[in-house]
Structures are given as structure tokens and as C-alpha cells.
Design an enzyme around this catalytic site. Structure first.
Site, PDB file in Angstrom:
ATOM      1  N   GLU A  38      18.457  96.356  18.109  1.00  0.00           N
ATOM      2  CA  GLU A  38      18.470  96.569  19.544  1.00  0.00           C
ATOM      3  C   GLU A  38      19.442  95.579  20.211  1.00  0.00           C
ATOM      4  O   GLU A  38      20.216  95.938  21.094  1.00  0.00           O
ATOM      5  CB  GLU A  38      17.041  96.398  20.085  1.00  0.00           C
ATOM      6  CG  GLU A  38      16.882  96.550  21.581  1.00  0.00           C
ATOM      7  CD  GLU A  38      17.211  97.953  22.091  1.00  0.00           C
ATOM      8  OE1 GLU A  38      17.391  98.857  21.260  1.00  0.00           O
ATOM      9  OE2 GLU A  38      17.316  98.124  23.318  1.00  0.00           O
ATOM     10  N   GLU A 117      12.945  59.448  21.050  1.00  0.00           N
ATOM     11  CA  GLU A 117      13.228  60.698  20.339  1.00  0.00           C
ATOM     12  C   GLU A 117      14.107  60.446  19.127  1.00  0.00           C
ATOM     13  O   GLU A 117      14.630  59.362  18.964  1.00  0.00           O
ATOM     14  CB  GLU A 117      13.851  61.733  21.281  1.00  0.00           C
ATOM     15  CG  GLU A 117      15.137  61.307  21.918  1.00  0.00           C
ATOM     16  CD  GLU A 117      15.664  62.368  22.895  1.00  0.00           C
ATOM     17  OE1 GLU A 117      14.963  63.347  23.169  1.00  0.00           O
ATOM     18  OE2 GLU A 117      16.791  62.207  23.352  1.00  0.00           O
ATOM     19  N   LYS A 119      17.258  60.347  16.627  1.00  0.00           N
ATOM     20  CA  LYS A 119      18.697  60.215  16.836  1.00  0.00           C
ATOM     21  C   LYS A 119      19.370  61.259  15.955  1.00  0.00           C
ATOM     22  O   LYS A 119      19.396  61.143  14.729  1.00  0.00           O
ATOM     23  CB  LYS A 119      19.170  58.808  16.468  1.00  0.00           C
ATOM     24  CG  LYS A 119      20.633  58.581  16.772  1.00  0.00           C
ATOM     25  CD  LYS A 119      20.999  57.111  16.620  1.00  0.00           C
ATOM     26  CE  LYS A 119      22.394  56.830  17.146  1.00  0.00           C
ATOM     27  NZ  LYS A 119      23.441  57.581  16.462  1.00  0.00           N
ATOM     28  N   LYS A 319      18.060  52.389  13.691  1.00  0.00           N
ATOM     29  CA  LYS A 319      18.618  53.215  12.620  1.00  0.00           C
ATOM     30  C   LYS A 319      17.785  53.143  11.341  1.00  0.00           C
ATOM     31  O   LYS A 319      17.204  52.116  11.015  1.00  0.00           O
ATOM     32  CB  LYS A 319      20.045  52.734  12.303  1.00  0.00           C
ATOM     33  CG  LYS A 319      20.992  52.761  13.492  1.00  0.00           C
ATOM     34  CD  LYS A 319      21.562  54.133  13.734  1.00  0.00           C
ATOM     35  CE  LYS A 319      22.787  54.386  12.900  1.00  0.00           C
ATOM     36  NZ  LYS A 319      24.027  53.892  13.487  1.00  0.00           N
ATOM     37  N   CYS A 413      23.934  65.671 -29.812  1.00  0.00           N
ATOM     38  CA  CYS A 413      22.879  65.143 -28.948  1.00  0.00           C
ATOM     39  C   CYS A 413      22.848  63.616 -29.058  1.00  0.00           C
ATOM     40  O   CYS A 413      22.771  63.077 -30.166  1.00  0.00           O
ATOM     41  CB  CYS A 413      21.529  65.727 -29.361  1.00  0.00           C
ATOM     42  SG  CYS A 413      20.143  64.948 -28.528  1.00  0.00           S
ATOM     43  N   CYS A 431      20.839  70.480 -26.419  1.00  0.00           N
ATOM     44  CA  CYS A 431      20.643  70.040 -27.794  1.00  0.00           C
ATOM     45  C   CYS A 431      19.892  71.162 -28.503  1.00  0.00           C
ATOM     46  O   CYS A 431      18.922  71.706 -27.983  1.00  0.00           O
ATOM     47  CB  CYS A 431      19.821  68.755 -27.801  1.00  0.00           C
ATOM     48  SG  CYS A 431      19.096  68.391 -29.410  1.00  0.00           S
TER      49      CYS A 431
HETATM   50  S1  IVH Z   1      21.068  58.770  24.264  1.00  0.00           S
HETATM   51  C1  IVH Z   1      23.565  55.910  26.996  1.00  0.00           C
HETATM   52  N1  IVH Z   1      19.702  60.136  22.554  1.00  0.00           N
HETATM   53  O1  IVH Z   1      24.022  58.433  19.564  1.00  0.00           O
HETATM   54  C2  IVH Z   1      23.789  56.645  25.743  1.00  0.00           C
HETATM   55  N2  IVH Z   1      21.935  59.523  21.990  1.00  0.00           N
HETATM   56  O2  IVH Z   1      25.217  55.682  19.501  1.00  0.00           O
HETATM   57  C3  IVH Z   1      22.939  57.861  25.744  1.00  0.00           C
HETATM   58  N3  IVH Z   1      22.656  60.350  19.803  1.00  0.00           N
HETATM   59  O3  IVH Z   1      27.013  59.052  21.207  1.00  0.00           O
HETATM   60  C4  IVH Z   1      22.735  58.340  24.370  1.00  0.00           C
HETATM   61  N4  IVH Z   1      20.791  61.398  19.307  1.00  0.00           N
HETATM   62  O4  IVH Z   1      25.889  61.018  20.103  1.00  0.00           O
HETATM   63  C5  IVH Z   1      20.881  59.537  22.809  1.00  0.00           C
HETATM   64  N5  IVH Z   1      18.384  61.394  21.129  1.00  0.00           N
HETATM   65  C6  IVH Z   1      19.546  60.798  21.408  1.00  0.00           C
HETATM   66  C7  IVH Z   1      20.630  60.822  20.508  1.00  0.00           C
HETATM   67  C8  IVH Z   1      21.806  60.164  20.838  1.00  0.00           C
HETATM   68  C9  IVH Z   1      22.016  61.099  18.901  1.00  0.00           C
HETATM   69  C10 IVH Z   1      24.010  59.812  19.633  1.00  0.00           C
HETATM   70  C11 IVH Z   1      24.957  60.178  20.724  1.00  0.00           C
HETATM   71  C12 IVH Z   1      25.640  58.904  21.125  1.00  0.00           C
HETATM   72  C13 IVH Z   1      25.277  57.983  20.032  1.00  0.00           C
HETATM   73  C14 IVH Z   1      25.165  56.582  20.548  1.00  0.00           C
END
Ligand code: IVH
Length: 678
Positions: A38, A117, A119, A319, A413, A431
Site C-alpha cells: 500500500e 542519555e 552517547k 566514555k 594438524c 584435521c
Molecule cells: S550533546 C554541547 N548528546 O558527542 C554539546 N552529544 O563529543 C552537545 N554525541 O559532537 C552534545 N551522542 O556528535 C550530545 N546524546 C548525545 C550525544 C552526543 C553523541 C556526540 C555529538 C558531539 C559529540 C561531542
């Protein structure tokens, strides 16, 4: 330009809305509402209208999602508000210092609330909406000036072409990350490989490569996705101005994907608990992340804290340990597995990756070594993600030393010296000595004792090594001849653990036919085939006597599997072991040959995907199998039903594409009940 008749314009608007609604349901809510056929019909109808009436073209038409004529270069875009980077933390102490600086900066006496949240490991982009319509999208570039990739971003279905809900702000700049789901990355690399193209090292490189295509039709074919995490400039509309978390909620209402893992937490303890939680989920998430991001939730406080150079004082990236590192290949060893498969393993200069020190990484097989051109002495990228075995991803060619040596798989082997054979069309060299090879013997014993086979608790690698090396155990039958004295004389075995092991061996005597068949370690006979064989033949003698034709009457047993089963029992040594095991008291209840024909789900193949609410996937699979159905791991033309729970993966797409019947959990429950009653 020619005027467009009113009804035609109205129909175009209606089509756009229906198509974008379907895109939103599918790509943002992950809850499809429109059948593919669809959708295609509506899409083609709109394309046709736009072709006949060029004046209908608008910047938010879904027809732009399949890409447009290529450009020769990207224009530059100056960001109205700069795209910043984040300060990094690699350990708890740095997070503690961050939280302290924040509290001192704010003179806060109580715990600060943070919006947190994942990264995302992708590319930062900025999206501009004017009066609700997506007009420009740019890469981060150096933070001040990026590249205009608007046409490419229009192909990303998760990015709204027009804002939803409520009065649109006059101007809205949305920041977020473009990335590729792990499964789409796998598919892309498979396709690239099949087409002889270049494979990407990881989803982030694949996303970057796909977004920076001068031909947006290529981007459209690449299945990128998007998640928003913040705002740039905005004016008008009802954008909340008090808390970051409320802005994210608002972005959700406007039709943007926002992270399902986002939370608001309190203080340092909240931050660290969140980090641990996401770290645990990491391997299961459908996309790659490289850490978590913490932001002070209160926007006035954010403003007060301000910025140092190009990073905000109010935010931090915490990180994870990198999952990929560079190290050197010191040598290449060859390991021999249960079926005799020779696996080349790179011995590495120790490197800390994915949270552990790694000294070995699998190279899979000869073809993989050749394809990646790994040589002894090379610098390589090693990847260790979650509990997955570390692997060599690629060679850093620029660092190849002059004396780097190519590797040749041995002809004999490395454990027992027997001939190595490589069947044509198979990547694996093996083997040929079978259970005479101590390496295979050890693996066969470990398999026999494993949880899903005879489940001998406590019989691990160290013990099997000793038992085989001392010549105490040659076949699984020998396990049942062990006594307390022999066991207590093994290294690191006290009287107590020896007694425990003996008890575990004794307990394993009572088993089921399907476990027993699986435990034998017949090549190509996994748990599910073992179950089918048990059902079909009812007893071990009937199975041992079955010829290849009889074996092939079992569903899913084709010529290859039938040949390995017949080959296994055609070997008098193997039959002897089976008889000995029975004499030594290994027993199960033998049943009648049941066959499959009478069972309600006989001949039906199911695939399960997503999370089921009322039972685990394993439990569902068991019930299907109990009624004679088969459960397979991947969707194909032979699949009869796809059972889709919450957050289904690519299997759902594939099932749709192939026209496989799709059941939700309730439909499955009804089917099982109906059949059970019948
Ligand atoms: S906040 C003031 N939230 O991380 C900067 N960045 O090292 C606002 N990134 O260039 C960034 N996930 O590409 C934010 N949940 C997240 C993120 C995020 C990935 C990356 C983003 C930024 C880099 C900074």
C-alpha cells in the site's frame, strides 16, 4: 508555471501526509501501520502527480526521500550557533570532579539533576526547520562551518520533513546524531563484499561514508537513522525553556526520535548508576554507543555554568573503554576445535580493549587472513565488544614493517600431526584424525559435558586437559569409569571437589534421548536436529541403523546432515562408545518413533523476533517445537510465520518483503491453544 487544479493539489497533500505518517510510525515509533504494498502504491501515485504537475514540488515531499540528482560538491554552511564538543571522562574520579565543579559553580547545596542519555557513535548534524518545514541540514564540520547535506538527510526516514503536532516554531534548529544500526551495517558490508566493493570498518565509518555522498540516491540506499539530543536556535512555537529534558520530550512531540534510554538522574550516584546500567545494556542495543552523556537539566543553570573554550561546563561525555585498539601481531597460532576445524589465532602484543587485556584474537580462517592480508609483524585493529571473542578487524597498512611475513596454514594438524583437509567450497580446513586427535578429543569431551548436552557440572577445560593429557580419558565413556582416587590426584582438586565432580558425573547418567544425541557431537547436528531425530526415531538403535534415505525423512535433514549422521554411526568406534555409555548406566526414556505427521504444527517453520511480554522467546520456541513446529533463526522463503514481539529487528522487514505471515504474541498464543485443543 501552470496552475495545478485544486483537487490534484489536495490529493498530493493527502498522499504526502499518509506517506509521512507511515514513515513516522515505522521509523520513529517502530510500530508499522501501513502494509508495504500500500505504501508503494501511494508513493508511486504521488511521484506520478509530481511528474505531471511540476508546480506541485515542495521541499517536504516524501518523494525526495529516494534521493535527487547528484551534486559536484557540498556547499558550506555557517552554523548560527556553534556545534560544540564535550569534555570527556574515562573514570569515576573524573565524573566526581565534574559533579563537584558543577555544584561549586552553582553554589548548589543539594544534588543536581542531570539529563542523561547514551552517547551515539555516529555523526553530529544540525537540522533547520522554517515554519515547520525541513529546509537545511548540515554536518558539524569544525563546529563553526559544516557541509550542506540537506538532500542526503532528506533520505533519512527518521528525520521529519515537516514538524508534527501543534503550532510550528518560526525557526527551529535541531541537533542530533546520524548513525547506522548494527544490523544494517552488517547487511551493508555483506552487500559490499558480494559486489566486490569496499567494506566499512565499523557502523560509524559506514554512516559517515554514506552521509557524505555527492549522490543522495546512494545515501538513500544505505539505511541511516537519526536521534535528536538538543536544540540550536529557535523562535516562536511552544518550546520549553526551563529544562533540557522537557525540550527533548517536546522534540519527541514534534516528530523527532529521542533516545528511549534517556533519563533524569540525581547527583553523582545517579550518574554512576546510569553509566553502569547502560554499560550492561550496551551489547544488546541495536546501535553502537561509545559512552553516556550527562547534561545539567536546568537550562538557567546551564547558562550560568557557561563554556570553557569550545565545550560546555554543564555537560560531560563519560566514555566506555574503547572496543577497538591498535596492536601488533607477534605470531599466528592454529587451534583445533571439536570438529577438527583449524582456526588461526593471532598472538598479540597485550592491549587493553573493551575493558580487558587481550593477547589473542581470532582470525577465523585462511580466507579471512588472505582477505584482510594479515601478516606476522603487522599492526592491526583489534575489536572486543561485550563477551564476544576478540577479533582482528583490519590491518593498518601504513604501519607494515619491511619484514612482515605472510602466514600459511599448516598441511598437518599442529596437535596430532595428521593430514589436514579442506573441502572445496568450504572455508574451513580440518584435521582428519577425528577423536584420535587430542585437541578434538578435549573439545568433544567438553561438548559432551556442556550444559545443554549431558550437563556435567564442574567438568571444565582445565580438568579435561589433565584427564586427556594423562591418558585417563579417551572417550566420553571413560568419564563414567573415573573414581575418587584418580580425580583427587588431579591438580587443584581436593577430596571435596573430586566428590562433587563424581556426583555430577553420576547425576548426568540420567538424561534424555535428544540431549544424548546432541552430546555425541555429530557434525551438523545441533540441538534442534537432535530433537527432531529423537522424535523421528524414538530410540538410539533405530537412529544408528537408519540409512541416509531414512534420515532425510526428518524435516530439515538434507543430504549433508544425513551423510554426517550416517558417517558417524558407520564408524564402529563411535558405535562402541554409545554401547559402552549405555553399559555404564547412561540412560533415558526411549519412546516410540513419533514422527511429525500427526502433530498440529508439523511442517511449519517459525522465526521469533523482538521481546515477548508473556513468555521468553525460548519458552515460546519450546511450545512450538512441542507441537511439531520448527524454530529457525533467520527468515527465508521457507518461513511460514514470523512472531514479532516489541522492538522487532530487521527480521520483520525481511518477513514483510517476502510476504511471510506475521503473528504478534497474542496471535501466537491463540494458534498454540487452538492447536493444542485440536
Ligand atoms: S550533546 C554541547 N548528546 O558527542 C554539546 N552529544 O563529543 C552537545 N554525541 O559532537 C552534545 N551522542 O556528535 C550530545 N546524546 C548525545 C550525544 C552526543 C553523541 C556526540 C555529538 C558531539 C559529540 C561531542
Amino acid at each position: 508555471m501552470m496552475a495545478v487544479p485544486g483537487p490534484v493539489a489536495a490529493r498530493a497533500a493527502e498522499l504526502r501526509e499518509a506517506i509521512e505518517r507511515a514513515n513516522y510510525d515505522y521509523y520513529v515509533l517502530d510500530a508499522p501501520t501501513l502494509p508495504d504494498a500500500e505504501y508503494d502504491r501511494l508513493f508511486r501515485e504521488l511521484q506520478e502527480l509530481e511528474r505531471r504537475h511540476p508546480a506541485l514540488a515542495t521541499p517536504d515531499s516524501p518523494t525526495l526521500r529516494i534521493g535527487v540528482t547528484p551534486v559536484t560538491e557540498f556547499a558550506q554552511v555557517a552554523h548560527a550557533t556553534p556545534m560544540l564538543s564535550l569534555g570527556n571522562a574515562f573514570g569515576d574520579a573524573e565524573v566526581e570532579a565534574f559533579d563537584r565543579r558543577v555544584r561549586e559553580g552553582l553554589d548548589a547545596k543539594v544534588d543536581v539533576h542531570y539529563a542523561v542519555e547514551p552517547k551515539f557513535d555516529g555523526l553530529a548534524i544540525s537540522l533547520t526547520y522554517e515554519r515547520g518545514v525541513f529546509v537545511q541540514g548540515a554536518t558539524r564540520g569544525d563546529g563553526q562551518v559544516g557541509e550542506d547535506v540537506t538532500a542526503n538527510l532528506r533520505t533519512v526516514r527518521a528525520i521529519p520533513l515537516r514538524l508534527r503536532g501543534g503550532p510550528a516554531p518560526g525557526l527551529l534548529e535541531v541537533r542530533g546524531e546520524v548513525f547506522m544500526l548494527k544490523r544494517d551495517f552488517q547487511t551493508l558490508n555483506r552487500e559490499q563484499r558480494d559486489a566486490g566493493g569496499k567494506e566499512f570498518a565499523n557502523p560509524r565509518n559506514a554512516a559517515a561514508g554514506s552521509l557524505r555522498q555527492l549522490d543522495s540516491r546512494v545515501t538513500a540506499s544505505r539505511r541511516l537513522t537519526f536521534c535528536s539530543y538538543g536544540l540550536g536556535r529557535y523562535s516562536g512555537g511552544h518550546v520549553p525553556r526551563d529544562r533540557h529534558s522537557r525540550q527533548l520530550d517536546h522534540l519527541g512531540k514534534l516528530g523527532f526520535p529521542v533516545s528511549a534510554q534517556r533519563r533524569v538522574v540525581s547527583g553523582l550516584t545517579g550518574l554512576l548508576a546510569y553509566y553502569r546500567d547502560i554499560e550492561r545494556q550496551r551489547a544488546e542495543l541495536p546501535f553502537e554507543i561509545d559512552g553516556v552523556v550527562y547534561k545539567v537539566d536546568d537550562l538557567h543553570w546551564q547558562e550560568r555554568l557557561g563554556y570553557v573554550s569550545r565545550a560546555p561546563r554543564f555537560a560531560l561525555a563519560h566514555k566506555f573503554a574503547a572496543e577497538e585498539e591498535i596492536t601488533q601481531v607477534l605470531g599466528i597460532d592454529v587451534q583445533v576445535g571439536r570438529t577438527g576445524a583449524l582456526t588461526p589465532v593471532a598472538r598479540l602484543a597485550p592491549v587493553f580493549v573493551g575493558g580487558a587485556t587481550v593477547t589473542n584474537a581470532t582470525l577465523h580462517n585462511e580466507d579471512e587472513i588472505r582477505r584482510k592480508d594479515v601478516r606476522i609483524g603487522d599492526s592491526v585493529i583489534v575489536r572486543r565488544a561485550g563477551d564476544v571473542i576478540p577479533e582482528v578487524v583490519s590491518v593498518v597498512r601504513e604501519r607494515r614493517p619491511a619484514g612482515a611475513r605472510p602466514f600459511q596454514l599448516p598441511q598437518a594438524c599442529p596437535v596430532c600431526g595428521s593430514r589436514v583437509e579442506r573441502v572445496e567450497d568450504e572455508a574451513i580446513a580440518r584435521c582428519t584424525a577425528g577423536l584420535y586427535c587430542p585437541a578434538q578429543r578435549k573439545q568433544a569431551l567438553l561438548h559432551f559435558a556442556s550444559r545443554r548436552a549431558l550437563d556435567i557440572e564442574g567438568l571444565g577445560e582445565k580438568l579435561v586437559d589433565q584427564l586427556v593429557d594423562q591418558g585417563r580419558v579417551k572417550t566420553p565413556a571413560d568419564l563414567y569409569r573415573l573414581d575418587l582416587e584418580t580425580l583427587s590426584n588431579l591438580e587443584r582438586m581436593g577430596e571435596k571437589s573430586a566428590a562433587n565432580l563424581l556426583a555430577a558425573i553420576d547425576k548426568s547418567r540420567s538424561t534424555t534421548l535428544e540431549r544424548f544425541i546432541f552430546a555425541l557431537g555429530i557434525r551438523n547436528v545441533g540441538e534442534s536436529t537432535a530433537r527432531d531425530l529423537a522424535r523421528q526415531f524414538g530410540g538410539i538403535d533405530a537412529l544408528m541403523q537408519a540409512d541416509e534415505a531414512a534420515l532425510q525423512t526428518v524435516p530439515d535433514v538434507g543430504p549433508v546432515v544425513a551423510a554426517s549422521i550416517a558417517g558417524f554411526f558407520g564408524e564402529p568406534r563411535n558405535c562402541k562408545v554409545v554401547q559402552e555409555l549405555r553399559k555404564l548406566g547412561v540412560r533415558w526414556v526411549e519412546g516410540k518413533a513419533k514422527g511429525f505427521a500427526g502433530l498440529p504444527l508439523a511442517g511449519k517453520t517459525f522465526v521469533l523476533t523482538g521481546t515477548l511480554a508473556r513468555m521468553t522467546r525460548e519458552a515460546a520456541a519450546e511450545r512450538i517445537v512441542a507441537q511439531g513446529g520448527k524454530v529457525s533463526g533467520s527468515v527465508s522463503k521457507k518461513t511460514h510465520y514470523l512472531v514479532a514481539g516489541a522492538d522487532p529487528g530487521g527480521k520483520l522487514d525481511k518477513a514483510r518483503a517476502l510476504g511471510v505471515a506475521i503473528l504478534d504474541e497474542n496471535a501466537l498464543a491463540r494458534l498454540l491453544e487452538q492447536k493444542a485443543r485440536a
